[in-house]
Design a protein around this motif. Structure first.
Motif, PDB file in Angstrom:
ATOM      1  N   GLU A  24      63.559  30.612  11.615  1.00  0.00           N
ATOM      2  CA  GLU A  24      64.674  30.865  12.537  1.00  0.00           C
ATOM      3  C   GLU A  24      64.365  32.045  13.444  1.00  0.00           C
ATOM      4  N   GLU A  25      63.821  33.111  12.867  1.00  0.00           N
ATOM      5  CA  GLU A  25      63.487  34.286  13.667  1.00  0.00           C
ATOM      6  C   GLU A  25      62.353  33.969  14.640  1.00  0.00           C
ATOM      7  N   ARG A  26      61.378  33.199  14.191  1.00  0.00           N
ATOM      8  CA  ARG A  26      60.266  32.818  15.067  1.00  0.00           C
ATOM      9  C   ARG A  26      60.787  32.047  16.278  1.00  0.00           C
ATOM     10  N   LEU A  27      61.688  31.105  16.038  1.00  0.00           N
ATOM     11  CA  LEU A  27      62.246  30.323  17.143  1.00  0.00           C
ATOM     12  C   LEU A  27      63.020  31.217  18.095  1.00  0.00           C
ATOM     13  N   HIS A  28      63.792  32.157  17.547  1.00  0.00           N
ATOM     14  CA  HIS A  28      64.546  33.090  18.390  1.00  0.00           C
ATOM     15  C   HIS A  28      63.598  33.858  19.303  1.00  0.00           C
ATOM     16  N   ARG A  29      62.541  34.404  18.732  1.00  0.00           N
ATOM     17  CA  ARG A  29      61.606  35.206  19.531  1.00  0.00           C
ATOM     18  C   ARG A  29      60.893  34.356  20.577  1.00  0.00           C
ATOM     19  N   LYS A  30      60.500  33.154  20.203  1.00  0.00           N
ATOM     20  CA  LYS A  30      59.794  32.290  21.149  1.00  0.00           C
ATOM     21  C   LYS A  30      60.706  31.847  22.290  1.00  0.00           C
ATOM     22  N   GLN A  31      61.954  31.568  21.992  1.00  0.00           N
ATOM     23  CA  GLN A  31      62.889  31.180  23.050  1.00  0.00           C
ATOM     24  C   GLN A  31      63.120  32.333  24.016  1.00  0.00           C
ATOM     25  N   ARG A  32      63.284  33.525  23.487  1.00  0.00           N
ATOM     26  CA  ARG A  32      63.472  34.688  24.374  1.00  0.00           C
ATOM     27  C   ARG A  32      62.212  34.981  25.174  1.00  0.00           C
ATOM     28  N   LEU A  33      61.055  34.737  24.577  1.00  0.00           N
ATOM     29  CA  LEU A  33      59.805  34.952  25.296  1.00  0.00           C
ATOM     30  C   LEU A  33      59.665  33.964  26.442  1.00  0.00           C
ATOM     31  N   ALA A  34      59.961  32.693  26.183  1.00  0.00           N
ATOM     32  CA  ALA A  34      59.900  31.701  27.255  1.00  0.00           C
ATOM     33  C   ALA A  34      60.890  32.042  28.361  1.00  0.00           C
ATOM     34  N   ALA A  35      62.097  32.476  27.974  1.00  0.00           N
ATOM     35  CA  ALA A  35      63.098  32.862  28.969  1.00  0.00           C
ATOM     36  C   ALA A  35      62.624  34.059  29.781  1.00  0.00           C
ATOM     37  N   VAL A  55      55.053  38.621  21.884  1.00  0.00           N
ATOM     38  CA  VAL A  55      56.017  38.962  20.845  1.00  0.00           C
ATOM     39  C   VAL A  55      55.350  38.740  19.493  1.00  0.00           C
ATOM     40  N   ARG A  56      55.522  39.692  18.598  1.00  0.00           N
ATOM     41  CA  ARG A  56      54.919  39.637  17.271  1.00  0.00           C
ATOM     42  C   ARG A  56      55.555  38.515  16.443  1.00  0.00           C
ATOM     43  N   ASP A  57      54.744  37.816  15.668  1.00  0.00           N
ATOM     44  CA  ASP A  57      55.285  36.802  14.774  1.00  0.00           C
ATOM     45  C   ASP A  57      56.004  37.496  13.617  1.00  0.00           C
ATOM     46  N   PRO A  58      57.187  37.013  13.219  1.00  0.00           N
ATOM     47  CA  PRO A  58      57.945  37.711  12.176  1.00  0.00           C
ATOM     48  C   PRO A  58      57.349  37.569  10.776  1.00  0.00           C
ATOM     49  N   GLU A  59      56.665  36.467  10.524  1.00  0.00           N
ATOM     50  CA  GLU A  59      56.104  36.226   9.195  1.00  0.00           C
ATOM     51  C   GLU A  59      54.716  36.830   9.039  1.00  0.00           C
ATOM     52  N   PHE A  60      53.930  36.763  10.118  1.00  0.00           N
ATOM     53  CA  PHE A  60      52.562  37.265  10.096  1.00  0.00           C
ATOM     54  C   PHE A  60      52.432  38.356  11.158  1.00  0.00           C
ATOM     55  N   PRO A  61      52.681  39.607  10.806  1.00  0.00           N
ATOM     56  CA  PRO A  61      52.735  40.691  11.798  1.00  0.00           C
ATOM     57  C   PRO A  61      51.411  40.988  12.485  1.00  0.00           C
ATOM     58  N   TRP A 250      72.180  33.425  32.044  1.00  0.00           N
ATOM     59  CA  TRP A 250      71.951  32.869  33.380  1.00  0.00           C
ATOM     60  C   TRP A 250      70.749  31.937  33.410  1.00  0.00           C
ATOM     61  N   ILE A 251      69.604  32.393  32.896  1.00  0.00           N
ATOM     62  CA  ILE A 251      68.384  31.607  33.017  1.00  0.00           C
ATOM     63  C   ILE A 251      68.416  30.370  32.128  1.00  0.00           C
ATOM     64  N   THR A 252      69.037  30.458  30.964  1.00  0.00           N
ATOM     65  CA  THR A 252      69.084  29.283  30.100  1.00  0.00           C
ATOM     66  C   THR A 252      70.043  28.226  30.634  1.00  0.00           C
ATOM     67  N   ALA A 253      71.078  28.665  31.343  1.00  0.00           N
ATOM     68  CA  ALA A 253      71.975  27.697  31.985  1.00  0.00           C
ATOM     69  C   ALA A 253      71.300  27.054  33.193  1.00  0.00           C
ATOM     70  N   ALA A 254      70.529  27.846  33.936  1.00  0.00           N
ATOM     71  CA  ALA A 254      69.880  27.346  35.145  1.00  0.00           C
ATOM     72  C   ALA A 254      68.639  26.518  34.840  1.00  0.00           C
ATOM     73  N   GLU A 255      67.916  26.864  33.772  1.00  0.00           N
ATOM     74  CA  GLU A 255      66.641  26.203  33.469  1.00  0.00           C
ATOM     75  C   GLU A 255      66.556  25.850  31.980  1.00  0.00           C
ATOM     76  N   PRO A 256      67.405  24.940  31.503  1.00  0.00           N
ATOM     77  CA  PRO A 256      67.427  24.619  30.064  1.00  0.00           C
ATOM     78  C   PRO A 256      66.152  23.944  29.550  1.00  0.00           C
ATOM     79  N   ASP A 257      65.295  23.473  30.465  1.00  0.00           N
ATOM     80  CA  ASP A 257      64.055  22.840  30.003  1.00  0.00           C
ATOM     81  C   ASP A 257      63.109  23.831  29.326  1.00  0.00           C
ATOM     82  N   LEU A 258      63.374  25.131  29.474  1.00  0.00           N
ATOM     83  CA  LEU A 258      62.507  26.127  28.839  1.00  0.00           C
ATOM     84  C   LEU A 258      62.539  25.981  27.316  1.00  0.00           C
ATOM     85  N   PHE A 259      63.599  25.358  26.776  1.00  0.00           N
ATOM     86  CA  PHE A 259      63.724  25.186  25.325  1.00  0.00           C
ATOM     87  C   PHE A 259      62.793  24.095  24.789  1.00  0.00           C
ATOM     88  N   ASN A 260      62.231  23.286  25.659  1.00  0.00           N
ATOM     89  CA  ASN A 260      61.385  22.171  25.214  1.00  0.00           C
ATOM     90  C   ASN A 260      60.093  22.667  24.574  1.00  0.00           C
TER      91      ASN A 260
END
Length: 260
Positions: A24-35, A55-61, A250-260
């Motif tokens: 869950e934390e990895r996905l959070h960080r990756k989504q914010r990084l893409a954004a 961004v550092r991986d939460p499981e493997f620092p 703003w960016i996730t509403a404007a460009e939701p494809d970043l989540f892909n």
């Protein structure tokens, strides 16, 4: 008489609940990084093959997520991000990465375990200011966020391909949130990807503001004691985290494809 009402928003009072799992934390960080890459594209921070945010991986620092070399900031999706070990091995992903980016970021992540994310691009105003070989002055409330909290790294010695150069940058950074790489550009770090991204946007804006002020005349800096107080009010990483949230919405509403 109208009364100002402080309407709570989902991020206005407390920071997010800690992730229940590494996944869950990895996905959070990756989504914010893409954004962050999408936002940096909107701000015009992209410059050919230059620029990288990690961004550092939460499981493997000892591993971090980074953008592939050949992908424009404005097209990066979560699935494009690549996982790299501190030895340079690409563990997830099949595209090349920016070698200078690896050298700089691997050294910072290795030297500073408290740093979760780091951002560096060849933004126009950041490059222009870096050519002056000076720290930013506390000219505005916003620029006070960097007062006594950034360093100057000099001299410029070419593209950062030598691991020792990366280590020197990491050592010069110390406990500060940002560095001006002389004749090169800006670098920011943070204990969250949100803070690191916001500080880069804010620092480039501070550089632009000072360039404009000095072009117009002789700016009047804020007094040190007031600049120091203001820094404590507007320069915290928690403040950086919250400042990122409207941009995220703003960016996730404007460009939701970043989540892909």
């Amino acid at each position: 008489m109208n009364k100002i009402v402080d309407t709570p928003r989902r991020y206005s009072l407390v920071e997010r609940t800690p992730a229940a799992s590494f996944a869950e934390e990895r996905l959070h960080r990756k989504q914010r990084l893409a954004a962050t890459f999408r936002l940096f594209s909107r701000y015009g921070f992209d410059q050919g093959l230059a620029g990288h945010v990690t961004v550092r991986d939460p499981e493997f620092p000892d591993r971090f997520w980074i953008n592939p070399l050949s992908k424009h900031f404005g097209q990066i999706k979560v699935s494009d991000l690549q996982l790299v070990g501190h030895d340079g091995t690409i563990l997830i992903g099949d595209q090349p990465i920016n070698q200078a980016g690896f050298v700089i970021h691997s050294a910072i992540h290795a030297e500073h375990p408290q740093v979760i994310a780091a951002a560096h691009t060849h933004s126009t105003y950041g490059k222009a200011w870096s050519a002056l070989g000076r720290l930013l002055d506390p000219l505005t409330q916003d620029s006070c966020a960097f007062y006594e909290d950034h360093v100057l790294f000099d001299p410029f010695s070419g593209v950062v391909l030598d691991p020792d150069e990366g280590k020197r940058i990491a050592a010069a950074l110390g406990s500060k949130k940002a560095a001006i790489l002389q004749n090169h550009g800006l670098l920011t770090v943070g204990p969250t990807i949100e803070a690191a991204a916001w500080w880069f946007i804010a620092m480039d804006n501070a550089a632009r503001t000072q360039l404009l002020a000095e072009a117009a005349g002789t700016p009047k800096p804020i007094a040190p004691e007031i600049a120091r107080l203001t820094a404590s009010q507007v320069g915290t990483h928690r403040g950086g985290y919250f400042s990122f949230q409207p941009l995220w919405d703003w960016i996730t509403a404007a460009e939701p494809d970043l989540f892909n």
